[in-house]
Design a protein around this motif. Sequence first.
Motif, PDB file in Angstrom:
ATOM      1  N   ALA A  38      33.997 108.207  36.887  1.00 25.89           N
ATOM      2  CA  ALA A  38      34.663 107.291  37.250  1.00 25.89           C
ATOM      3  C   ALA A  38      35.574 107.002  36.332  1.00 25.89           C
ATOM      4  N   TYR A  39      37.364 106.489  36.679  1.00 25.12           N
ATOM      5  CA  TYR A  39      38.306 105.811  36.140  1.00 25.12           C
ATOM      6  C   TYR A  39      38.334 104.660  36.817  1.00 25.12           C
ATOM      7  N   TYR A  40      38.115 103.771  36.304  1.00 28.75           N
ATOM      8  CA  TYR A  40      38.446 101.918  36.859  1.00 28.75           C
ATOM      9  C   TYR A  40      40.191 101.348  36.274  1.00 28.75           C
ATOM     10  N   LEU A  41      41.547 101.216  37.323  1.00 30.07           N
ATOM     11  CA  LEU A  41      42.143 100.980  36.047  1.00 30.07           C
ATOM     12  C   LEU A  41      43.211  99.744  37.161  1.00 30.07           C
ATOM     13  N   TRP A  42      43.839  99.460  35.996  1.00 33.73           N
ATOM     14  CA  TRP A  42      44.353  97.427  37.076  1.00 33.73           C
ATOM     15  C   TRP A  42      45.754  98.779  36.984  1.00 33.73           C
ATOM     16  N   MET A  43      46.198  98.252  38.200  1.00 36.00           N
ATOM     17  CA  MET A  43      47.088  98.196  39.086  1.00 36.00           C
ATOM     18  C   MET A  43      48.277  98.100  38.176  1.00 36.00           C
ATOM     19  N   ASP A  44      48.735  97.426  37.410  1.00 33.70           N
ATOM     20  CA  ASP A  44      49.741  96.594  36.488  1.00 33.70           C
ATOM     21  C   ASP A  44      49.792  97.784  35.832  1.00 33.70           C
ATOM     22  N   GLN A  45      48.789  98.598  35.148  1.00 33.84           N
ATOM     23  CA  GLN A  45      49.530  99.927  34.109  1.00 33.84           C
ATOM     24  C   GLN A  45      49.164 100.995  34.479  1.00 33.84           C
ATOM     25  N   ILE A  46      49.691 101.381  35.771  1.00 32.39           N
ATOM     26  CA  ILE A  46      50.531 102.344  36.690  1.00 32.39           C
ATOM     27  C   ILE A  46      51.092 101.969  36.293  1.00 32.39           C
ATOM     28  N   ASP A  47      52.044 103.322  35.857  1.00 36.12           N
ATOM     29  CA  ASP A  47      53.576 103.639  35.592  1.00 36.12           C
ATOM     30  C   ASP A  47      54.382 103.870  36.868  1.00 36.12           C
ATOM     31  N   GLU A  48      53.497 105.321  37.688  1.00 32.81           N
ATOM     32  CA  GLU A  48      54.034 106.661  37.983  1.00 32.81           C
ATOM     33  C   GLU A  48      53.074 106.739  38.890  1.00 32.81           C
ATOM     34  N   ILE A  49      52.549 107.038  40.057  1.00 36.10           N
ATOM     35  CA  ILE A  49      51.791 108.275  41.300  1.00 36.10           C
ATOM     36  C   ILE A  49      51.978 109.309  41.850  1.00 36.10           C
ATOM     37  N   LEU A  50      51.842 110.156  41.440  1.00 39.78           N
ATOM     38  CA  LEU A  50      52.077 111.280  42.477  1.00 39.78           C
ATOM     39  C   LEU A  50      51.226 112.008  43.187  1.00 39.78           C
ATOM     40  N   ARG A  51      51.231 112.033  44.755  1.00 37.95           N
ATOM     41  CA  ARG A  51      50.147 112.307  45.528  1.00 37.95           C
ATOM     42  C   ARG A  51      50.085 114.121  45.513  1.00 37.95           C
ATOM     43  N   LEU A  52      49.330 114.627  45.284  1.00 38.29           N
ATOM     44  CA  LEU A  52      48.039 115.698  45.420  1.00 38.29           C
ATOM     45  C   LEU A  52      47.492 116.179  46.454  1.00 38.29           C
ATOM     46  N   GLY A  53      47.564 115.163  47.605  1.00 43.97           N
ATOM     47  CA  GLY A  53      46.541 115.856  49.158  1.00 43.97           C
ATOM     48  C   GLY A  53      45.772 114.984  49.118  1.00 43.97           C
ATOM     49  N   SER A  54      45.189 115.014  50.154  1.00 38.02           N
ATOM     50  CA  SER A  54      43.675 114.449  50.433  1.00 38.02           C
ATOM     51  C   SER A  54      42.379 115.050  50.590  1.00 38.02           C
ATOM     52  N   ASP A  55      41.620 114.086  50.406  1.00 36.30           N
ATOM     53  CA  ASP A  55      40.419 115.375  50.473  1.00 36.30           C
ATOM     54  C   ASP A  55      39.637 115.045  51.926  1.00 36.30           C
ATOM     55  N   LEU A  76      53.899  90.236  42.361  1.00 36.41           N
ATOM     56  CA  LEU A  76      52.779  91.113  43.853  1.00 36.41           C
ATOM     57  C   LEU A  76      53.340  91.156  44.652  1.00 36.41           C
ATOM     58  N   GLU A  77      54.952  92.073  45.412  1.00 36.19           N
ATOM     59  CA  GLU A  77      55.539  92.522  45.812  1.00 36.19           C
ATOM     60  C   GLU A  77      54.869  94.218  45.251  1.00 36.19           C
ATOM     61  N   ARG A  78      55.943  94.449  44.062  1.00 35.39           N
ATOM     62  CA  ARG A  78      55.579  95.593  43.644  1.00 35.39           C
ATOM     63  C   ARG A  78      53.720  96.070  43.366  1.00 35.39           C
ATOM     64  N   LEU A  79      53.637  95.118  43.087  1.00 35.49           N
ATOM     65  CA  LEU A  79      51.890  95.712  43.423  1.00 35.49           C
ATOM     66  C   LEU A  79      50.924  96.133  44.423  1.00 35.49           C
ATOM     67  N   GLU A  80      52.213  95.300  45.880  1.00 37.32           N
ATOM     68  CA  GLU A  80      51.447  95.279  47.324  1.00 37.32           C
ATOM     69  C   GLU A  80      51.687  96.786  47.576  1.00 37.32           C
ATOM     70  N   ALA A  81      53.853  97.893  46.901  1.00 32.94           N
ATOM     71  CA  ALA A  81      53.845  98.749  46.565  1.00 32.94           C
ATOM     72  C   ALA A  81      53.257  99.692  46.046  1.00 32.94           C
ATOM     73  N   ARG A  82      52.530  99.456  45.131  1.00 29.05           N
ATOM     74  CA  ARG A  82      51.780 100.547  44.342  1.00 29.05           C
ATOM     75  C   ARG A  82      49.888 100.892  45.843  1.00 29.05           C
ATOM     76  N   ILE A  83      50.186  99.885  45.641  1.00 33.15           N
ATOM     77  CA  ILE A  83      48.325 100.343  46.340  1.00 33.15           C
ATOM     78  C   ILE A  83      48.920 101.166  47.670  1.00 33.15           C
TER      79      ILE A  83
END
Length: 95
Positions: A78-95, A15-22
């Motif tokens: 739109a893509y709907y993705l399960w959080m547990d299937q995400i391996d890596e997140i790279l922030r590119l900016g914000s709108d 749960l902590e791992r999922l929260e960190a991804r969120i």
Amino acid sequence: MKEVPKLVYTKQKDLERLEARIGQLPDEAIVRVQLLNGQQVEGVVSVRPSMQVFRNDEGVEGFNAVVRIDDRKDPARAYYLWMDQIDEILRLGSD
């Protein structure tokens, strides 16, 4: 996207791992995510995901989360993705 997650989680470390991804996916962030299967998705986070209770195919109850990412080049897609299937997140900016 399958409406029933393959996996649900009940252990605190999971749960902590999922929260960190969120926490890496705020509203309107522009991101590139790498999925465990190697697929990459790039786009804008529609709304920060939140943990929810689900039952898997076997009826086991636990937590998971879904993120909606709108394609940056084709916002109608739109893509709907399960959080547990995400391996890596790279922030590119914000709108």
